[in-house]
Design a protein around this motif. Structure first.
Motif, short mmCIF file in Angstrom:
data_model
loop_
_atom_site.label_atom_id
_atom_site.label_comp_id
_atom_site.label_asym_id
_atom_site.label_seq_id
_atom_site.Cartn_x
_atom_site.Cartn_y
_atom_site.Cartn_z
N ARG A 112 0.94 -1.32 -0.02
CA ARG A 112 -0.21 -0.02 0.08
C ARG A 112 0.85 1.34 0.04
NH1 ARG A 112 -3.86 2.57 -0.46
NH2 ARG A 112 -4.35 3.08 1.48
N ARG A 114 1.83 2.48 2.54
CA ARG A 114 1.02 3.39 3.61
C ARG A 114 1.33 2.52 5.11
NH1 ARG A 114 0.30 6.32 0.24
NH2 ARG A 114 -1.63 7.80 -0.44
N THR A 119 -3.75 1.79 6.07
CA THR A 119 -3.21 0.52 5.23
C THR A 119 -4.47 -0.24 4.72
OG1 THR A 119 -1.38 0.17 6.44
CG2 THR A 119 -1.70 -1.44 5.16
N THR A 120 -5.43 -0.31 5.57
CA THR A 120 -6.66 -1.33 5.07
C THR A 120 -7.90 -0.56 5.42
OG1 THR A 120 -6.24 -2.53 7.49
CG2 THR A 120 -5.31 -3.35 5.55
N LYS A 125 -8.80 -0.42 -0.47
CA LYS A 125 -7.23 -0.24 0.41
C LYS A 125 -6.78 -1.64 0.86
CE LYS A 125 -7.90 4.27 1.91
NZ LYS A 125 -8.29 5.31 3.30
N TRP A 126 -7.67 -2.35 1.34
CA TRP A 126 -7.36 -3.76 1.95
C TRP A 126 -7.14 -4.65 0.95
CZ3 TRP A 126 -9.48 -8.34 1.17
CH2 TRP A 126 -10.65 -8.54 1.00
N ALA A 128 -5.75 -4.01 -1.97
CA ALA A 128 -4.35 -3.58 -2.56
C ALA A 128 -3.45 -4.02 -1.39
CB ALA A 128 -4.31 -2.06 -2.49
N ALA A 129 -3.78 -3.87 -0.22
CA ALA A 129 -2.82 -4.46 0.83
C ALA A 129 -2.52 -5.90 0.99
CB ALA A 129 -3.15 -3.82 2.37
#
Length: 205
Positions: A112, A114, A119-120, A125-126, A128-129
């Protein structure tokens, strides 16, 4: 074993999923997190659902499969994930909106670019994480392939809040219905103001 994702009403399952773990076995290793935020989608009657009015395509076909089928789709240039709910032919879904990381955190932060809550704290976002970059695993079955869902809650929310879903615009009455469920105070919930974060217990009992 009875299929968990076919055992109750979709709205009830969206709340019950909070506190279960979601795990992805990937080439980078295992990623897992506690589910802290979900949204329910009620199929053909729900104007915000991808299967509204019986819409059925190759892309959204996983929603029409048995409960527990993974449905990965793109929103703009991001990927999100729903779990199909109810028996085959009833295209309900629950969006996993946010996770509190448990394992693979270092790799998540690299993926991420980040750290911390960023991050999630959102559905894309999660994803991608966890290093999920395409839809190739859409249509796979939970607990049979790369993704798994814990049979029991790992944590119990102190309070579950119900709010309108995020990004559902101009679809009344569905825009205003409380179909998003969060662990109150959990800092990984998307768009949560800092003043509402519970940094002591993260909202768990």
């Amino acid at each position: 074993m009875q299929n968990y994702f076919e055992t109750a009403e979709t709205m009830d399952l969206a709340q019950d999923m909070l506190g279960h773990t979601f795990t992805y076995k990937s080439d980078q290793g295992d990623f897992s997190g506690l589910i802290v935020e979900t949204e329910a989608y009620l199929g053909p009657i729900d104007m915000a659902s991808h299967s509204y009015n019986g819409r059925h395509s190759e892309a959204n076909d996983p929603l029409y499969q048995s409960g527990g089928t993974i449905y990965i789709y793109s929103i703009h240039s991001w990927l999100d994930m729903d779990i199909s709910i109810q028996k085959a032919g009833i295209p309900n879904g629950i969006l996993i909106r946010a996770l509190q990381p448990l394992t693979g955190i270092e790799a998540m932060e690299i993926n991420r670019n980040r750290t911390g809550f960023e991050t999630t704290n959102g559905p894309a976002k999660w994803m991608a994480a966890f290093g999920i970059k395409d839809k190739s695993l859409s249509g796979t079955i939970l607990n049979e392939n790369n993704f798994s869902f814990s049979a029991k809650k790992v944590q119990t929310p102190q309070t579950i809040l119900a709010t309108p879903r995020i990004g559902v615009k101009n679809k009344e009455p569905w825009t205003s219905k409380n179909m998003r469920f969060i662990v109150k105070g959990n800092p990984y919930v998307s768009k949560l103001p800092k003043r509402d974060m519970n940094l002591e217990t993260y909202g768990w009992l």
